[in-house]
Design a protein around this motif. Structure first.
Motif, PDB file in Angstrom:
ATOM      1  N   ASN A 166       0.803  -1.226   0.000  1.00  0.00           N
ATOM      2  CA  ASN A 166       0.000   0.000   0.000  1.00  0.00           C
ATOM      3  C   ASN A 166       0.834   1.273   0.000  1.00  0.00           C
ATOM      4  OD1 ASN A 166      -2.563  -1.263  -0.007  1.00  0.00           O
ATOM      5  ND2 ASN A 166      -2.439  -1.615   2.203  1.00  0.00           N
ATOM      6  N   ASN A 167       1.955   1.245   0.693  1.00  0.00           N
ATOM      7  CA  ASN A 167       2.710   2.479   0.901  1.00  0.00           C
ATOM      8  C   ASN A 167       3.961   2.615   0.035  1.00  0.00           C
ATOM      9  OD1 ASN A 167       1.417   3.858   3.465  1.00  0.00           O
ATOM     10  ND2 ASN A 167       1.434   1.662   3.848  1.00  0.00           N
ATOM     11  N   GLN A 168       4.423   1.527  -0.561  1.00  0.00           N
ATOM     12  CA  GLN A 168       5.617   1.606  -1.392  1.00  0.00           C
ATOM     13  C   GLN A 168       5.354   1.208  -2.844  1.00  0.00           C
ATOM     14  OE1 GLN A 168       8.747  -0.591   0.577  1.00  0.00           O
ATOM     15  NE2 GLN A 168       8.647   0.665   2.413  1.00  0.00           N
ATOM     16  N   TRP A 169       4.674   0.079  -3.030  1.00  0.00           N
ATOM     17  CA  TRP A 169       4.427  -0.359  -4.402  1.00  0.00           C
ATOM     18  C   TRP A 169       3.270   0.377  -5.058  1.00  0.00           C
ATOM     19  CZ3 TRP A 169       8.098  -2.418  -6.888  1.00  0.00           C
ATOM     20  CH2 TRP A 169       8.976  -3.346  -6.320  1.00  0.00           C
ATOM     21  N   LEU A 170       2.204   0.599  -4.349  1.00  0.00           N
ATOM     22  CA  LEU A 170       1.011   1.194  -4.956  1.00  0.00           C
ATOM     23  C   LEU A 170       1.279   2.568  -5.572  1.00  0.00           C
ATOM     24  CD1 LEU A 170      -1.915   0.547  -5.535  1.00  0.00           C
ATOM     25  CD2 LEU A 170      -2.531   1.596  -3.344  1.00  0.00           C
ATOM     26  N   PRO A 171       2.034   3.462  -4.913  1.00  0.00           N
ATOM     27  CA  PRO A 171       2.349   4.744  -5.567  1.00  0.00           C
ATOM     28  C   PRO A 171       3.106   4.559  -6.887  1.00  0.00           C
ATOM     29  CG  PRO A 171       2.791   4.883  -3.222  1.00  0.00           C
ATOM     30  CD  PRO A 171       2.524   3.439  -3.518  1.00  0.00           C
ATOM     31  N   GLU A 174       0.589   3.343  -9.544  1.00  0.00           N
ATOM     32  CA  GLU A 174      -0.272   4.433 -10.003  1.00  0.00           C
ATOM     33  C   GLU A 174       0.468   5.391 -10.926  1.00  0.00           C
ATOM     34  OE1 GLU A 174      -1.509   6.024  -6.284  1.00  0.00           O
ATOM     35  OE2 GLU A 174      -3.186   4.621  -6.042  1.00  0.00           O
ATOM     36  N   SER A 175       1.771   5.525 -10.736  1.00  0.00           N
ATOM     37  CA  SER A 175       2.545   6.478 -11.530  1.00  0.00           C
ATOM     38  C   SER A 175       3.113   5.877 -12.812  1.00  0.00           C
ATOM     39  CB  SER A 175       3.710   7.034 -10.697  1.00  0.00           C
ATOM     40  OG  SER A 175       3.237   7.699  -9.541  1.00  0.00           O
ATOM     41  N   HIS A 176       3.401   4.566 -12.801  1.00  0.00           N
ATOM     42  CA  HIS A 176       4.165   3.999 -13.914  1.00  0.00           C
ATOM     43  C   HIS A 176       3.508   2.822 -14.624  1.00  0.00           C
ATOM     44  CE1 HIS A 176       7.774   6.351 -12.848  1.00  0.00           C
ATOM     45  NE2 HIS A 176       7.439   6.108 -11.591  1.00  0.00           N
ATOM     46  N   ALA A 177       2.561   2.160 -14.025  1.00  0.00           N
ATOM     47  CA  ALA A 177       2.039   0.917 -14.604  1.00  0.00           C
ATOM     48  C   ALA A 177       1.208   1.174 -15.863  1.00  0.00           C
ATOM     49  CB  ALA A 177       1.222   0.161 -13.577  1.00  0.00           C
ATOM     50  N   THR A 178       1.455   0.388 -16.881  1.00  0.00           N
ATOM     51  CA  THR A 178       0.600   0.372 -18.069  1.00  0.00           C
ATOM     52  C   THR A 178      -0.325  -0.835 -18.053  1.00  0.00           C
ATOM     53  OG1 THR A 178       2.328  -0.808 -19.297  1.00  0.00           O
ATOM     54  CG2 THR A 178       2.298   1.606 -19.462  1.00  0.00           C
ATOM     55  N   GLN A 179       0.019  -1.815 -17.255  1.00  0.00           N
ATOM     56  CA  GLN A 179      -0.834  -2.989 -17.063  1.00  0.00           C
ATOM     57  C   GLN A 179      -0.521  -3.597 -15.705  1.00  0.00           C
ATOM     58  OE1 GLN A 179      -0.306  -6.164 -19.881  1.00  0.00           O
ATOM     59  NE2 GLN A 179      -1.932  -7.427 -19.002  1.00  0.00           N
ATOM     60  N   LYS A 183      -1.206 -10.296  -8.606  1.00  0.00           N
ATOM     61  CA  LYS A 183      -0.536 -11.594  -8.516  1.00  0.00           C
ATOM     62  C   LYS A 183      -0.169 -12.184  -9.886  1.00  0.00           C
ATOM     63  CE  LYS A 183      -2.311 -13.158  -4.041  1.00  0.00           C
ATOM     64  NZ  LYS A 183      -2.956 -14.259  -3.305  1.00  0.00           N
ATOM     65  N   LYS A 184      -0.280 -11.384 -10.951  1.00  0.00           N
ATOM     66  CA  LYS A 184       0.026 -11.907 -12.275  1.00  0.00           C
ATOM     67  C   LYS A 184       1.089 -11.092 -13.004  1.00  0.00           C
ATOM     68  CE  LYS A 184      -4.389 -14.233 -13.143  1.00  0.00           C
ATOM     69  NZ  LYS A 184      -5.548 -14.342 -14.073  1.00  0.00           N
ATOM     70  N   ILE A 185       0.855  -9.797 -13.176  1.00  0.00           N
ATOM     71  CA  ILE A 185       1.763  -9.019 -14.016  1.00  0.00           C
ATOM     72  C   ILE A 185       1.762  -7.553 -13.611  1.00  0.00           C
ATOM     73  CG2 ILE A 185      -0.001  -8.596 -15.767  1.00  0.00           C
ATOM     74  CD1 ILE A 185       2.227  -8.844 -17.874  1.00  0.00           C
ATOM     75  N   LEU A 186       2.933  -6.948 -13.684  1.00  0.00           N
ATOM     76  CA  LEU A 186       3.083  -5.499 -13.518  1.00  0.00           C
ATOM     77  C   LEU A 186       3.951  -5.003 -14.666  1.00  0.00           C
ATOM     78  CD1 LEU A 186       2.980  -2.751 -12.193  1.00  0.00           C
ATOM     79  CD2 LEU A 186       4.765  -3.497 -10.589  1.00  0.00           C
ATOM     80  N   GLU A 187       3.328  -4.340 -15.614  1.00  0.00           N
ATOM     81  CA  GLU A 187       4.013  -3.847 -16.804  1.00  0.00           C
ATOM     82  C   GLU A 187       4.121  -2.332 -16.737  1.00  0.00           C
ATOM     83  OE1 GLU A 187       6.201  -4.066 -19.324  1.00  0.00           O
ATOM     84  OE2 GLU A 187       5.030  -5.699 -20.236  1.00  0.00           O
ATOM     85  N   ARG A 193      14.156   2.092 -17.493  1.00  0.00           N
ATOM     86  CA  ARG A 193      14.052   3.396 -16.815  1.00  0.00           C
ATOM     87  C   ARG A 193      13.339   3.253 -15.470  1.00  0.00           C
ATOM     88  NH1 ARG A 193      11.365   7.799 -20.447  1.00  0.00           N
ATOM     89  NH2 ARG A 193      11.685   8.910 -18.471  1.00  0.00           N
ATOM     90  N   PHE A 194      12.366   2.359 -15.433  1.00  0.00           N
ATOM     91  CA  PHE A 194      11.618   2.141 -14.193  1.00  0.00           C
ATOM     92  C   PHE A 194      12.558   1.769 -13.052  1.00  0.00           C
ATOM     93  CE2 PHE A 194       9.273  -0.860 -11.407  1.00  0.00           C
ATOM     94  CZ  PHE A 194       8.308   0.010 -10.926  1.00  0.00           C
ATOM     95  N   PHE A 195      13.500   0.873 -13.312  1.00  0.00           N
ATOM     96  CA  PHE A 195      14.428   0.446 -12.262  1.00  0.00           C
ATOM     97  C   PHE A 195      15.492   1.500 -11.978  1.00  0.00           C
ATOM     98  CE2 PHE A 195      12.557  -3.699 -12.827  1.00  0.00           C
ATOM     99  CZ  PHE A 195      12.674  -4.275 -11.577  1.00  0.00           C
ATOM    100  N   ILE A 196      15.813   2.317 -12.969  1.00  0.00           N
ATOM    101  CA  ILE A 196      16.833   3.346 -12.773  1.00  0.00           C
ATOM    102  C   ILE A 196      16.266   4.570 -12.064  1.00  0.00           C
ATOM    103  CG2 ILE A 196      18.360   4.976 -13.979  1.00  0.00           C
ATOM    104  CD1 ILE A 196      18.700   2.854 -16.154  1.00  0.00           C
ATOM    105  N   GLU A 197      15.074   4.973 -12.452  1.00  0.00           N
ATOM    106  CA  GLU A 197      14.520   6.247 -11.988  1.00  0.00           C
ATOM    107  C   GLU A 197      13.614   6.122 -10.763  1.00  0.00           C
ATOM    108  OE1 GLU A 197      12.609   8.069 -15.285  1.00  0.00           O
ATOM    109  OE2 GLU A 197      14.452   8.181 -16.499  1.00  0.00           O
ATOM    110  N   THR A 198      13.259   4.918 -10.374  1.00  0.00           N
ATOM    111  CA  THR A 198      12.428   4.743  -9.176  1.00  0.00           C
ATOM    112  C   THR A 198      13.212   3.980  -8.109  1.00  0.00           C
ATOM    113  OG1 THR A 198      11.479   2.584  -9.748  1.00  0.00           O
ATOM    114  CG2 THR A 198      10.434   4.529 -10.729  1.00  0.00           C
ATOM    115  N   ASN A 199      12.593   3.815  -6.956  1.00  0.00           N
ATOM    116  CA  ASN A 199      13.235   3.057  -5.869  1.00  0.00           C
ATOM    117  C   ASN A 199      12.755   1.607  -5.829  1.00  0.00           C
ATOM    118  OD1 ASN A 199      10.635   3.585  -5.046  1.00  0.00           O
ATOM    119  ND2 ASN A 199      11.178   4.129  -2.942  1.00  0.00           N
TER     120      ASN A 199
END
Length: 240
Positions: A166-171, A174-179, A183-187, A193-199
């Motif tokens: 809720n507090n780390q992944w969800l933000p 909401e900001s980066h996910a296209t899909q 429990k299946k996929i996070l695109e 860039r996602f791994f470089i520019e985020t935590n």
């Protein structure tokens, strides 16, 4: 037994008329006392039968609940093991770079949480009636360990995982996910860039120990259920 005392009293009365009134009174008292003792014994026997019937019926329900809890915990543990394995792959920069097509699925396995709701109604009914109803002391102890200790620790460990979601992944979702399918996929649009520019990488690293510890709690709770089930009496469905 009462007839026997009546015969003795009658004999004494006929042989000694002087003491007949005293003997009569004593005899009546003895008969009343004997009647009370017998009635108490019958009542105690009935109460013990009721307690044993309640014990069997309640333990039978608790056994079914424990089996269901065990199944749920095994499923939750399997999901957390997937998350732990996926985390190890994601923090491996070389593997992640080579397997970019798999990264969204690995993230989907990591970015999730599970809740556990133990079935406690039968145990609460047992507590209300008195845990001493369970005649097996070891079983009584293990029921307390599971319901009053292990369940709470397991839920706390799972709540920590949910907090991270809720507090780390969800933000980030909401900001980066296209899909995103739970429990299946996070695109995301650009995984590199996602791994470089985020935590995201930092979150993965910091929470691997948390996931591993949760798996340990889950297995420990499953082990307590197994011990408790092994202590359950046989023929619980047969009420004597």
């Amino acid at each position: 037994m009462i007839k026997f005392f009546r015969k003795i009293r009658h004999k004494l009365l006929t042989e000694n008329k002087f003491s007949k009134y005293v003997l009569y009174a004593i005899g009546e008292i003895v008969l009343v006392v004997i009647g009370i003792i017998i009635a108490l014994q019958i009542n105690n026997l009935n109460e013990r039968r009721k307690d044993r019937a309640f014990e069997k019926e309640t333990l039978s329900q608790i056994k079914e609940n424990l089996i269901q809890d065990r199944t749920n915990l095994i499923n939750i543990k399997a999901w957390h093991q997937k998350a732990l394995d996926a985390s190890a792959k994601l923090v491996d920069n070389g593997l992640r770079t080579k397997k970019m097509d798999s990264v969204p699925h690995w993230l989907g396995e990591v970015v999730h949480f599970s809740r556990f709701q133990s079935l406690t109604n039968s145990y609460e009914a047992l507590k209300s009636n008195g845990l001493q109803t369970v005649t097996n002391q070891a079983l009584r102890k293990n029921l307390g360990i599971y319901y009053d200790d292990k369940v709470n620790h397991t839920n706390k460990a799972l709540a920590d995982i949910e907090y991270v979601f809720n507090n780390q992944w969800l933000p980030l979702i909401e900001s980066h996910a296209t899909q995103f399918e739970f429990k299946k996929i996070l695109e995301v649009e650009d995984m590199q860039r996602f791994f470089i520019e985020t935590n995201a990488w930092r979150i993965l690293m910091l929470n691997r120990d948390n996931i591993g510890a949760t798996i340990g709690y889950l297995q420990n709770t499953i082990d307590v259920i197994d011990v408790t089930l092994s202590l359950m009496p046989e023929n619980l469905n047969k009420i004597e």
